[in-house]
Design a protein around this motif. Structure first.
Motif, PDB file in Angstrom:
ATOM      1  N   GLU A  60       7.733  25.022 -73.089  1.00 39.42           N
ATOM      2  CA  GLU A  60       7.136  23.757 -72.664  1.00 39.42           C
ATOM      3  C   GLU A  60       7.724  22.557 -73.403  1.00 39.42           C
ATOM      4  OE1 GLU A  60       5.500  26.268 -74.022  1.00 39.42           O
ATOM      5  OE2 GLU A  60       4.104  27.109 -72.551  1.00 39.42           O
ATOM      6  N   HIS A  85      11.123  24.619 -65.614  1.00 39.93           N
ATOM      7  CA  HIS A  85       9.988  24.243 -64.764  1.00 39.93           C
ATOM      8  C   HIS A  85       8.675  24.154 -65.532  1.00 39.93           C
ATOM      9  CE1 HIS A  85       9.300  28.618 -64.761  1.00 39.93           C
ATOM     10  NE2 HIS A  85       8.060  28.341 -64.413  1.00 39.93           N
ATOM     11  N   SER A  88       6.659  20.302 -70.587  1.00 39.46           N
ATOM     12  CA  SER A  88       5.475  19.454 -70.650  1.00 39.46           C
ATOM     13  C   SER A  88       5.820  18.030 -70.235  1.00 39.46           C
ATOM     14  CB  SER A  88       4.919  19.452 -72.076  1.00 39.46           C
ATOM     15  OG  SER A  88       3.934  18.455 -72.225  1.00 39.46           O
ATOM     16  N   PRO A  89       4.934  17.376 -69.475  1.00 40.83           N
ATOM     17  CA  PRO A  89       5.157  15.961 -69.158  1.00 40.83           C
ATOM     18  C   PRO A  89       5.088  15.075 -70.394  1.00 40.83           C
ATOM     19  CG  PRO A  89       2.976  16.663 -68.423  1.00 40.83           C
ATOM     20  CD  PRO A  89       3.703  17.907 -68.851  1.00 40.83           C
ATOM     21  N   GLU A  90       4.579  15.614 -71.494  1.00 38.23           N
ATOM     22  CA  GLU A  90       4.477  14.858 -72.732  1.00 38.23           C
ATOM     23  C   GLU A  90       5.672  15.087 -73.661  1.00 38.23           C
ATOM     24  OE1 GLU A  90       0.740  16.022 -74.385  1.00 38.23           O
ATOM     25  OE2 GLU A  90      -0.425  15.085 -72.787  1.00 38.23           O
TER      26      GLU A  90
END
Length: 208
Positions: A60, A85, A88-90
């Motif tokens: 991630e 895929h 993490s968006p963060e």
């Protein structure tokens, strides 16, 4: 975390079923904090020599973000995994990402000052080959970690997880004792430091 494809197939090796970084259990959070502190400590020890960092099997990207934000920021931090895929968006925006298998890293010898490969070797059919490849692309230091067996499985059993598998986390196909990981590491690394946060083993070494 994810590992990579096996040497002769394109089948992806899956990571852990649980996101240990997101656990709300206070005991689990304390254990993960100890792991992150140990990895960060060894990463900082290697940092004075590092301008470029490669992380192999970033999953991630949460460990990458932790290291970038809690240690001197290298000129380049590249995080790779066989598949991106699950990122993490963060993820910290300073981190570059690229899809790559641990068995066939698309980089020249000694391309990166530090190579980080945490929670990956236990997912590999041939961890020796994986360690050989990450050592090949490392110029100064290699930082690796694995769960400490059989304590890892015993702790899973104690919390009633994976009972039919005798506590073995799905995706773990190698089981390293502390001495077992140290022995494997010594085949390609001169070991400079080891930390033993329960229930992990973390090793910092220099490519031979």
């Amino acid at each position: 975390m994810h590992a990579g494809s096996t040497p002769d197939t394109t089948t992806n090796v899956v990571g852990n079923f649980e996101d240990k970084y997101a656990s709300s259990n206070p005991i689990a959070k304390a254990l993960v904090a100890g792991f992150l502190d140990a990895v960060t400590e060894l990463f900082v020890l290697a940092q004075p020599r590092a301008k470029t960092v490669l992380e192999v099997g970033c999953g991630e990207g949460k460990l990458a973000t932790r290291l970038v934000r809690n240690a001197p920021t290298p000129a380049r931090y590249l995080a790779t995994d066989v598949s991106l895929h699950t990122l993490s968006p963060e993820l910290d925006p300073r981190i570059e990402t690229e899809a790559a298998s641990i068995y066939d890293l698309p980089y020249a010898d000694k391309s990166f000052d530090i190579v980080v490969c945490c929670e990956v070797l236990e997912h590999l059919d041939t961890p020796t080959r994986g360690l050989e490849e990450i050592s090949r692309v490392a110029r100064e230091r290699v930082l690796i970690s694995t769960p400490w067996e059989p304590v890892w499985r015993a702790m899973n059993m104690a919390r009633a997880k994976y009972l039919l598998k005798l506590g073995n986390t799905p995706g773990h196909i190698q089981h390293f004792s502390r001495r077992g990981l140290e022995t494997l590491a010594a085949t390609y690394l001169h070991i400079h430091g080891m930390r033993t946060p329960l229930p992990w083993t973390v090793i910092l070494g220099e490519p031979l």
